[in-house]
Design an enzyme around this catalytic site. Structure first.
Site, PDB file in Angstrom:
ATOM      1  N   LYS A   1       6.347   5.498   1.956  1.00 21.12           N
ATOM      2  CA  LYS A   1       5.208   4.990   2.390  1.00 21.12           C
ATOM      3  C   LYS A   1       4.576   5.490   3.701  1.00 21.12           C
ATOM      4  CE  LYS A   1       3.305  -0.114   3.087  1.00 21.12           C
ATOM      5  NZ  LYS A   1       3.846  -1.378   3.099  1.00 21.12           N
ATOM      6  N   GLU A  44       7.482  -4.351  -4.415  1.00 20.27           N
ATOM      7  CA  GLU A  44       7.958  -3.775  -3.244  1.00 20.27           C
ATOM      8  C   GLU A  44       9.151  -4.542  -2.617  1.00 20.27           C
ATOM      9  OE1 GLU A  44       5.929  -2.474   1.189  1.00 20.27           O
ATOM     10  OE2 GLU A  44       4.984  -4.093  -0.018  1.00 20.27           O
ATOM     11  N   CYS A  93       2.106  -0.479  -1.533  1.00 23.08           N
ATOM     12  CA  CYS A  93       1.249  -1.651  -1.059  1.00 23.08           C
ATOM     13  C   CYS A  93       0.284  -1.139  -0.092  1.00 23.08           C
ATOM     14  CB  CYS A  93       2.454  -2.413  -0.292  1.00 23.08           C
ATOM     15  SG  CYS A  93       1.765  -4.335   0.118  1.00 23.08           S
TER      16      CYS A  93
END
Length: 287
Positions: A116, A43, A153
Protein backbone atom coordinates in the site's frame (compact mmCIF):
# COMPACT_ATOMS: atom_id res chain seq x y z
CA UNK A 1 -16.86 -11.88 -24.97
CA UNK A 2 -14.24 -13.10 -22.52
CA UNK A 3 -16.12 -13.40 -19.26
CA UNK A 4 -14.18 -13.35 -16.00
CA UNK A 5 -16.27 -14.76 -13.17
CA UNK A 6 -15.18 -12.61 -10.26
CA UNK A 7 -16.05 -13.47 -6.67
CA UNK A 8 -15.76 -11.33 -3.57
CA UNK A 9 -16.21 -11.87 0.16
CA UNK A 10 -17.68 -9.06 2.24
CA UNK A 11 -17.25 -10.31 5.81
CA UNK A 12 -17.89 -9.08 9.34
CA UNK A 13 -14.83 -9.92 11.42
CA UNK A 14 -14.55 -10.64 15.13
CA UNK A 15 -11.65 -10.87 17.57
CA UNK A 16 -11.42 -14.62 16.86
CA UNK A 17 -8.80 -14.74 14.10
CA UNK A 18 -9.05 -18.50 13.66
CA UNK A 19 -12.80 -18.21 13.10
CA UNK A 20 -12.37 -15.32 10.65
CA UNK A 21 -9.96 -17.41 8.59
CA UNK A 22 -12.15 -20.51 8.84
CA UNK A 23 -15.14 -18.56 7.47
CA UNK A 24 -13.01 -17.04 4.70
CA UNK A 25 -11.82 -20.49 3.65
CA UNK A 26 -15.40 -21.78 3.54
CA UNK A 27 -16.45 -18.75 1.49
CA UNK A 28 -13.56 -19.19 -0.96
CA UNK A 29 -14.60 -22.80 -1.52
CA UNK A 30 -18.24 -21.77 -1.96
CA UNK A 31 -17.41 -19.08 -4.53
CA UNK A 32 -15.15 -21.49 -6.41
CA UNK A 33 -17.94 -24.06 -6.51
CA UNK A 34 -20.17 -21.33 -7.94
CA UNK A 35 -17.72 -20.83 -10.79
CA UNK A 36 -15.51 -17.97 -9.61
CA UNK A 37 -12.15 -17.77 -11.38
CA UNK A 38 -10.92 -14.74 -9.43
CA UNK A 39 -11.73 -14.14 -5.74
CA UNK A 40 -10.98 -10.89 -3.90
CA UNK A 41 -10.86 -10.51 -0.11
CA UNK A 42 -11.22 -7.33 1.94
CA UNK A 43 -8.34 -5.38 3.47
CA UNK A 44 -6.56 -6.99 6.48
CA UNK A 45 -9.13 -9.78 6.44
CA UNK A 46 -7.62 -12.08 9.05
CA UNK A 47 -8.35 -9.90 12.08
CA UNK A 48 -10.30 -6.97 13.38
CA UNK A 49 -9.32 -3.66 11.83
CA UNK A 50 -6.65 -2.76 14.36
CA UNK A 51 -5.70 0.76 13.22
CA UNK A 52 -8.40 2.38 15.34
CA UNK A 53 -5.79 2.87 18.08
CA UNK A 54 -2.00 3.04 18.43
CA UNK A 55 -0.71 0.03 20.37
CA UNK A 56 2.78 -1.42 19.95
CA UNK A 57 1.56 -4.89 20.96
CA UNK A 58 -0.58 -4.97 17.82
CA UNK A 59 2.56 -5.44 15.74
CA UNK A 60 2.45 -9.04 16.99
CA UNK A 61 -0.29 -9.63 14.40
CA UNK A 62 2.20 -9.09 11.57
CA UNK A 63 3.84 -11.94 9.68
CA UNK A 64 6.48 -12.59 7.07
CA UNK A 65 5.73 -13.02 3.38
CA UNK A 66 6.00 -15.85 2.56
CA UNK A 67 4.74 -17.18 5.86
CA UNK A 68 1.84 -18.89 7.59
CA UNK A 69 -0.94 -17.00 5.82
CA UNK A 70 0.61 -17.22 2.38
CA UNK A 71 0.95 -20.99 2.82
CA UNK A 72 -2.71 -21.22 3.82
CA UNK A 73 -4.14 -19.03 1.09
CA UNK A 74 -1.80 -20.45 -1.52
CA UNK A 75 -3.07 -23.95 -0.74
CA UNK A 76 -6.67 -22.72 -0.96
CA UNK A 77 -6.02 -21.09 -4.34
CA UNK A 78 -4.52 -24.32 -5.62
CA UNK A 79 -7.27 -26.51 -4.14
CA UNK A 80 -9.99 -24.35 -5.68
CA UNK A 81 -8.16 -23.55 -8.92
CA UNK A 82 -8.72 -19.79 -8.52
CA UNK A 83 -6.67 -16.61 -8.59
CA UNK A 84 -6.91 -15.17 -5.08
CA UNK A 85 -6.27 -11.58 -3.92
CA UNK A 86 -5.45 -11.36 -0.21
CA UNK A 87 -4.46 -8.55 2.16
CA UNK A 88 -1.90 -9.12 4.92
CA UNK A 89 0.00 -7.25 7.67
CA UNK A 90 3.55 -7.80 6.50
CA UNK A 91 6.54 -7.94 8.86
CA UNK A 92 9.41 -7.12 6.56
CA UNK A 93 12.01 -6.61 9.30
CA UNK A 94 12.01 -5.61 12.99
CA UNK A 95 10.29 -2.23 13.12
CA UNK A 96 9.43 -2.28 9.41
CA UNK A 97 5.88 -3.25 8.44
CA UNK A 98 3.66 -2.91 5.38
CA UNK A 99 0.02 -3.26 4.43
CA UNK A 100 0.51 -5.76 1.63
CA UNK A 101 -1.78 -7.36 -0.94
CA UNK A 102 -0.58 -10.80 -2.02
CA UNK A 103 -1.97 -12.34 -5.21
CA UNK A 104 -1.93 -16.12 -5.75
CA UNK A 105 -2.16 -17.87 -9.06
CA UNK A 106 -4.51 -20.79 -9.52
CA UNK A 107 -1.60 -23.20 -8.97
CA UNK A 108 -1.07 -21.77 -5.48
CA UNK A 109 2.10 -19.85 -6.31
CA UNK A 110 2.54 -16.20 -5.40
CA UNK A 111 1.97 -14.22 -8.59
CA UNK A 112 3.04 -10.96 -6.98
CA UNK A 113 2.46 -8.50 -4.18
CA UNK A 114 1.65 -4.83 -3.78
CA UNK A 115 2.54 -2.72 -0.75
CA UNK A 116 0.00 0.00 0.00
CA UNK A 117 1.45 3.31 -1.15
CA UNK A 118 -0.89 5.93 0.33
CA UNK A 119 -1.14 5.68 4.12
CA UNK A 120 -3.91 7.62 5.93
CA UNK A 121 -3.98 9.15 9.39
CA UNK A 122 -7.52 10.01 10.43
CA UNK A 123 -9.59 9.48 13.60
CA UNK A 124 -9.84 5.68 14.15
CA UNK A 125 -7.69 5.14 11.02
CA UNK A 126 -4.19 5.53 12.45
CA UNK A 127 -2.49 3.59 9.68
CA UNK A 128 0.69 5.70 9.71
CA UNK A 129 1.56 4.28 13.13
CA UNK A 130 1.68 0.76 11.69
CA UNK A 131 2.57 0.88 8.01
CA UNK A 132 5.58 2.08 6.07
CA UNK A 133 4.54 3.42 2.64
CA UNK A 134 5.03 0.88 -0.12
CA UNK A 135 8.19 0.81 -2.20
CA UNK A 136 7.17 -1.53 -5.03
CA UNK A 137 5.48 1.18 -7.05
CA UNK A 138 2.28 0.82 -9.05
CA UNK A 139 3.03 -2.42 -10.88
CA UNK A 140 0.24 -4.66 -12.23
CA UNK A 141 0.46 -8.35 -11.38
CA UNK A 142 0.25 -10.94 -14.14
CA UNK A 143 -1.99 -13.92 -13.38
CA UNK A 144 -3.68 -16.73 -15.26
CA UNK A 145 -6.86 -14.62 -15.52
CA UNK A 146 -5.19 -11.42 -16.67
CA UNK A 147 -3.05 -8.48 -15.57
CA UNK A 148 -4.43 -7.14 -12.28
CA UNK A 149 -3.94 -3.59 -11.03
CA UNK A 150 -4.15 -4.24 -7.29
CA UNK A 151 -4.28 -1.22 -4.96
CA UNK A 152 -5.36 -0.99 -1.31
CA UNK A 153 -8.05 1.14 0.38
CA UNK A 154 -6.70 4.73 0.74
CA UNK A 155 -5.09 4.33 -2.69
CA UNK A 156 -8.63 4.38 -4.08
CA UNK A 157 -8.88 8.16 -3.72
CA UNK A 158 -5.89 8.84 -5.99
CA UNK A 159 -6.43 8.99 -9.76
CA UNK A 160 -2.67 8.89 -10.30
CA UNK A 161 -2.47 5.35 -8.86
CA UNK A 162 -5.24 4.03 -11.11
CA UNK A 163 -3.76 5.79 -14.14
CA UNK A 164 -0.28 4.37 -13.62
CA UNK A 165 -1.73 0.88 -13.35
CA UNK A 166 -3.69 1.44 -16.56
CA UNK A 167 -0.66 2.80 -18.41
CA UNK A 168 1.18 -0.44 -17.62
CA UNK A 169 -1.52 -2.62 -19.08
CA UNK A 170 -3.71 -3.47 -16.11
CA UNK A 171 -6.94 -5.08 -17.30
CA UNK A 172 -8.80 -4.74 -14.01
CA UNK A 173 -8.48 -2.41 -11.00
CA UNK A 174 -8.91 -4.12 -7.60
CA UNK A 175 -9.25 -2.44 -4.21
CA UNK A 176 -9.29 -4.50 -0.99
CA UNK A 177 -10.74 -2.03 1.52
CA UNK A 178 -11.55 -1.40 5.17
CA UNK A 179 -13.53 1.83 5.39
CA UNK A 180 -16.45 2.97 7.46
CA UNK A 181 -18.11 5.81 9.29
CA UNK A 182 -16.86 8.06 12.04
CA UNK A 183 -19.65 7.51 14.60
CA UNK A 184 -19.41 11.22 15.50
CA UNK A 185 -20.49 12.31 12.02
CA UNK A 186 -24.10 13.05 11.17
CA UNK A 187 -26.09 10.53 9.17
CA UNK A 188 -26.06 12.85 6.16
CA UNK A 189 -22.29 13.27 6.31
CA UNK A 190 -21.81 9.52 6.62
CA UNK A 191 -23.83 8.91 3.47
CA UNK A 192 -21.99 11.66 1.58
CA UNK A 193 -18.71 9.93 2.38
CA UNK A 194 -19.97 6.49 1.35
CA UNK A 195 -21.31 7.87 -1.93
CA UNK A 196 -18.05 9.74 -2.61
CA UNK A 197 -16.07 6.54 -1.98
CA UNK A 198 -18.00 4.66 -4.65
CA UNK A 199 -18.12 7.61 -7.04
CA UNK A 200 -14.36 8.20 -7.12
CA UNK A 201 -13.63 4.57 -8.01
CA UNK A 202 -16.32 4.55 -10.69
CA UNK A 203 -14.54 7.64 -12.00
CA UNK A 204 -11.28 5.66 -12.18
CA UNK A 205 -13.15 3.05 -14.22
CA UNK A 206 -14.41 5.69 -16.66
CA UNK A 207 -11.16 7.64 -16.93
CA UNK A 208 -9.15 4.50 -17.66
CA UNK A 209 -11.73 2.37 -19.47
CA UNK A 210 -11.29 -0.49 -16.97
CA UNK A 211 -13.56 -2.56 -14.72
CA UNK A 212 -13.20 -2.00 -10.97
CA UNK A 213 -13.68 -4.42 -8.06
CA UNK A 214 -13.83 -2.90 -4.55
CA UNK A 215 -14.28 -5.21 -1.55
CA UNK A 216 -15.01 -3.74 1.88
CA UNK A 217 -15.63 -5.22 5.31
CA UNK A 218 -18.98 -4.77 7.02
CA UNK A 219 -20.47 -4.59 10.51
CA UNK A 220 -19.47 -2.84 13.72
CA UNK A 221 -16.03 -3.50 15.20
CA UNK A 222 -15.35 -1.94 18.61
CA UNK A 223 -17.77 0.88 17.88
CA UNK A 224 -16.58 1.53 14.32
CA UNK A 225 -19.29 0.80 11.71
CA UNK A 226 -17.89 -0.40 8.38
CA UNK A 227 -20.18 0.39 5.47
CA UNK A 228 -19.80 -2.68 3.25
CA UNK A 229 -21.18 -1.67 -0.16
CA UNK A 230 -18.59 -3.77 -1.99
CA UNK A 231 -19.17 -3.35 -5.71
CA UNK A 232 -18.12 -4.27 -9.21
CA UNK A 233 -18.43 -1.85 -12.11
CA UNK A 234 -17.61 -1.93 -15.80
CA UNK A 235 -15.31 0.34 -17.84
CA UNK A 236 -17.95 3.06 -18.17
CA UNK A 237 -18.58 3.04 -14.43
CA UNK A 238 -21.73 0.98 -14.92
CA UNK A 239 -22.61 -0.87 -11.73
CA UNK A 240 -22.66 -4.64 -12.20
CA UNK A 241 -23.24 -5.51 -8.54
CA UNK A 242 -23.49 -3.59 -5.26
CA UNK A 243 -23.44 -5.43 -1.94
CA UNK A 244 -25.36 -4.65 1.23
CA UNK A 245 -24.17 -1.81 3.47
CA UNK A 246 -25.02 -3.77 6.63
CA UNK A 247 -24.73 -7.52 5.96
CA UNK A 248 -22.14 -10.06 4.92
CA UNK A 249 -22.28 -11.10 1.30
CA UNK A 250 -20.73 -13.45 -1.22
CA UNK A 251 -21.16 -12.78 -4.91
CA UNK A 252 -19.89 -13.97 -8.28
CA UNK A 253 -20.09 -11.25 -10.92
CA UNK A 254 -19.52 -11.67 -14.65
CA UNK A 255 -17.06 -9.13 -16.06
CA UNK A 256 -16.68 -8.86 -19.83
CA UNK A 257 -12.91 -8.43 -20.15
CA UNK A 258 -13.17 -7.51 -23.85
CA UNK A 259 -15.50 -4.56 -23.28
CA UNK A 260 -12.64 -2.23 -22.29
CA UNK A 261 -11.23 -2.40 -25.83
CA UNK A 262 -14.50 -1.17 -27.34
CA UNK A 263 -15.04 1.51 -24.68
CA UNK A 264 -11.54 2.86 -25.28
CA UNK A 265 -12.31 3.10 -29.00
CA UNK A 266 -15.37 5.25 -28.24
CA UNK A 267 -13.63 7.30 -25.55
CA UNK A 268 -9.89 7.36 -26.41
CA UNK A 269 -8.77 9.18 -23.28
CA UNK A 270 -5.31 7.61 -23.38
CA UNK A 271 -4.85 8.85 -26.94
CA UNK A 272 -5.81 12.42 -26.09
CA UNK A 273 -3.74 12.85 -22.94
CA UNK A 274 -1.49 15.94 -23.11
CA UNK A 275 1.61 14.22 -21.77
CA UNK A 276 3.68 17.23 -22.86
CA UNK A 277 1.84 19.46 -20.35
CA UNK A 278 1.72 17.37 -17.17
CA UNK A 279 5.19 17.98 -15.76
CA UNK A 280 3.92 19.78 -12.68
CA UNK A 281 1.89 16.78 -11.56
CA UNK A 282 4.87 15.56 -9.53
CA UNK A 283 4.97 18.76 -7.44
CA UNK A 284 3.20 18.85 -4.09
CA UNK A 285 1.48 22.18 -4.83
CA UNK A 286 1.94 25.02 -7.32
CA UNK A 287 2.60 28.08 -5.17
Amino acid sequence: MRILKTGFIQQHNTADIDDNIKRLAASIRKLASDGAQLIVLQELHNSLYFCKEENVDTFNLSESIPGTSTALYGSLAKECGVVLVTSLFERRAPGLYHNTAVVFNSDGSIAGKYRKMHIPDDPVYYDKFYFTPGDLGFQPIDTSVGRLGVLVCWDQWYPEAARLMALQGAELLIYPTAIGYDPADTADEQQRQRTAWQTVMRGHAVANGLPVVAVNRVGIEDGVPFWGTSFVCGPQGELLHVASDTAEELAVVDIDMERSEQVRRWWPFLRDRRIDAYGNITRRFLD
